[in-house]
Design an enzyme around this catalytic site. Structure first.
Site, PDB file in Angstrom:
ATOM      1  CG  HIS A  21      -1.896  -1.164   1.382  1.00 60.17           C
ATOM      2  ND1 HIS A  21      -3.256  -0.881   1.184  1.00 60.17           N
ATOM      3  CD2 HIS A  21      -1.639  -2.598   1.193  1.00 60.17           C
ATOM      4  CE1 HIS A  21      -4.025  -2.047   1.231  1.00 60.17           C
ATOM      5  NE2 HIS A  21      -3.218  -2.896   1.438  1.00 60.17           N
ATOM      6  CD  GLN A 345       9.341  -7.198  -7.319  1.00 61.50           C
ATOM      7  OE1 GLN A 345       9.725  -8.116  -6.533  1.00 61.50           O
ATOM      8  NE2 GLN A 345       8.478  -6.650  -7.627  1.00 61.50           N
ATOM      9  CG  HIS A 360       3.240 -12.191  -4.637  1.00 58.07           C
ATOM     10  ND1 HIS A 360       4.435 -11.278  -5.239  1.00 58.07           N
ATOM     11  CD2 HIS A 360       2.742 -10.932  -4.360  1.00 58.07           C
ATOM     12  CE1 HIS A 360       4.536 -10.167  -5.078  1.00 58.07           C
ATOM     13  NE2 HIS A 360       3.441 -10.049  -4.292  1.00 58.07           N
ATOM     14  CD1 TRP A 363      -2.167  -2.677  -9.458  1.00 54.87           C
ATOM     15  CD2 TRP A 363      -2.216  -4.620 -10.842  1.00 54.87           C
ATOM     16  NE1 TRP A 363      -2.701  -2.096 -10.828  1.00 54.87           N
ATOM     17  CE2 TRP A 363      -2.851  -3.485 -11.513  1.00 54.87           C
ATOM     18  CE3 TRP A 363      -2.287  -5.670 -11.219  1.00 54.87           C
ATOM     19  CZ2 TRP A 363      -3.030  -3.511 -12.925  1.00 54.87           C
ATOM     20  CZ3 TRP A 363      -2.645  -5.969 -12.748  1.00 54.87           C
ATOM     21  CH2 TRP A 363      -3.177  -4.755 -13.492  1.00 54.87           C
ATOM     22  CG  ASN A 364       2.507  -2.295  -5.703  1.00 56.02           C
ATOM     23  OD1 ASN A 364       1.606  -1.337  -6.097  1.00 56.02           O
ATOM     24  ND2 ASN A 364       2.101  -2.309  -4.182  1.00 56.02           N
ATOM     25  CB  SER A 365       4.857  -7.660  -8.075  1.00 55.49           C
ATOM     26  OG  SER A 365       5.680  -7.549  -7.021  1.00 55.49           O
TER      27      SER A 365
END
Length: 469
Positions: A21, A345, A360, A363-365
């Site tokens: 978040h 990352q 996984h 959404w950020n990844s």
């Protein structure tokens, strides 16, 4: 005055104290300040603020970080919520009580300094922030940090489709048809919509989502609610259009920093020089593995990943958090593999040697790998990740979704098969890599000067200005 002659706005961005978040909140804060000239303040819980700014003199000290200021609120758990120790249902009530009181005090403090907030932007799980804003006569808007497709799933669930979904929740195969969405299997829906046990945590999270959508059903002085979404028009245009018939929606993504950030995580970077190690590997040869900041990776899964990576014969960089490492667990490292507790990352995904992301599907990844142009093997764990994996696999064509066994574990043989599909020289891998390059270019276009996302950000600013007059 801000850009385009508009009165300068002051946005207060309120974030739940979790990595997934805080990161998109910090990134949109910088963009709001730099693109629109707005004044921006970020507020997360004291526990998250302490980790972000360990050198601050006090736990609630205001920190100025470039164009953005940070002032924490208290959720009543200033040392952080302790999984397995603290009661999740009690936390859910305490964050409302303490958060409302301390956020209100922040608004009063800022106004007393001549820095009155004109709009409160709140993320998921914080619907009480709307009430605090309303009590101060301040406009509010939801910052939706998941895809528009997931937003639509929740919207329809809370508007008459809950029984359709819960009736089939125990069977992952049935297909459900929701308005304006492609057919979705039960297993592709957010986990909180299909949880069948009396799990208090899942129930409290679903109740939180319900409260968020209840707030969106309420008009703002006769005007439709406002939602900023971390997606972009060319990615989810077909899903966004019908949502825009119901509320004011502004797609302003992908909210990924243009410059690779440092020191912006809630976890300490591993001291191993993983970037130098990546420099020694051929282009597109390395398998990058990370299941994010929240998912707990258990020993059976770790053992299968170890075996699968070894059998694949490809070099790998694996992020395995310290809280997931059990005593006696041997992690093989050497020239062919490196295991780190945490890494930057975006920096890793931007490296030329990385050829696949075993993820996984947070959404950020997902947006980071899309922006960097790296194919994926999706291993979704919970929340929106199942829907994100479906998007990456079946809609965007950027990777494959791995099949887990009955215990929810990804077997070594399946990992090896997926890596061969995505990174191999076969037709499937070639097709995936072409799609990856196409979406990388579309993501770049979405945030460029005069882009759809920039226009939408200005449209949002104009809407806020109109509602403040």
């Amino acid at each position: 005055m801000g850009l385009h002659g508009q009165e300068q706005q002051h946005f207060l961005l309120v974030s739940y104290p979790a990595q997934g978040h805080i990161n998109p909140v910090r990134h949109i804060a910088v963009r709001l300040a730099s693109v629109t000239g707005a004044c921006v303040t970020v507020s997360t819980a004291v526990s998250g603020h302490r980790i972000l700014f360990p050198s601050a003199a006090g736990p609630d000290q205001e920190v100025n970080d470039g164009a953005v200021s940070y002032i924490p609120f208290s959720d009543g758990y200033d040392d952080g919520f302790k999984e397995g120790v603290d009661d999740s249902s009690r936390y859910a009530s305490q964050i409302v009580i303490n958060g409302s009181r301390t956020l209100s005090a922040i608004l009063d403090r800022l106004e007393a300094r001549g820095r009155r907030v004109t709009c409160v932007l709140y993320t998921l799980l914080l619907p009480w922030a709307v009430d605090v804003a309303h009590q101060h006569g301040i406009r509010s808007a939801l910052y939706w940090i998941q895809p528009a497709t997931v937003f639509a799933c929740y919207y329809h669930y809370f508007h008459g489709y809950d029984k359709l979904i819960t009736t089939h929740a125990e069977d992952r195969v049935p297909v459900v048809s929701l308005p304006d969405l492609p057919p979705l299997r039960i297993r592709d829906l957010p986990t909180f919509l299909t949880a069948t046990s009396e799990d208090h945590y899942s129930k409290s999270i679903l109740d939180n989502f319900r409260a968020v959508f209840d707030k969106l059903d309420q008009e703002d002085d006769g005007r439709r609610p406002m939602v900023l979404m971390n997606t972009f028009d060319s990615l989810e245009g077909d899903v966004l259009r019908p949502i825009k018939d119901k509320m004011e929606v502004f797609a302003i993504g992908p909210v990924v920093p243009k410059e690779i950030p440092t020191g912006s995580d809630l976890f300490k970077q591993d001291e191993k020089d993983y970037m130098k190690w990546l420099d020694t590997k051929p282009a597109r040869s390395v398998v990058y593995v990370s299941f994010g900041s929240l998912s707990a990776v258990k020993r059976p899964q770790i053992e299968e990943i170890i075996l699968g990576l070894k059998e694949s014969g490809r070099p790998y960089l694996w992020v395995l958090r310290n809280d997931c490492r059990e005593e006696g667990l041997e992690l093989e490292e050497g020239d062919d593999g490196m295991v780190v507790s945490w890494c930057n990352q975006l920096q890793v995904l931007s490296h030329a040697s990385v050829g696949c992301f075993v993820t996984h599907c947070g959404w950020n990844s997902t947006l980071e790998t899309l922006t960097c142009g790296v194919p994926t093997v999706g291993v979704p764990q919970w929340s929106d990740q199942r829907t994100n994996a479906w998007l990456m696999d079946e809609i965007l064509g950027m990777g494959v979704r791995a099949e887990v066994n009955e215990e929810g574990v990804l077997p070594a043989a399946e990992l090896r098969r997926c890596l061969e599909v995505v990174m191999g020289e076969g037709e499937g891998g070639e097709g995936i890599r072409k799609k990856v390059e196409m979406w990388k270019e579309k993501a770049r276009e979405a945030v460029g000067e005069g882009s759809s996302s920039e226009r939408n950000l200005w449209a949002f600013l104009g809407e806020i200005s109109a509602r403040c007059n």
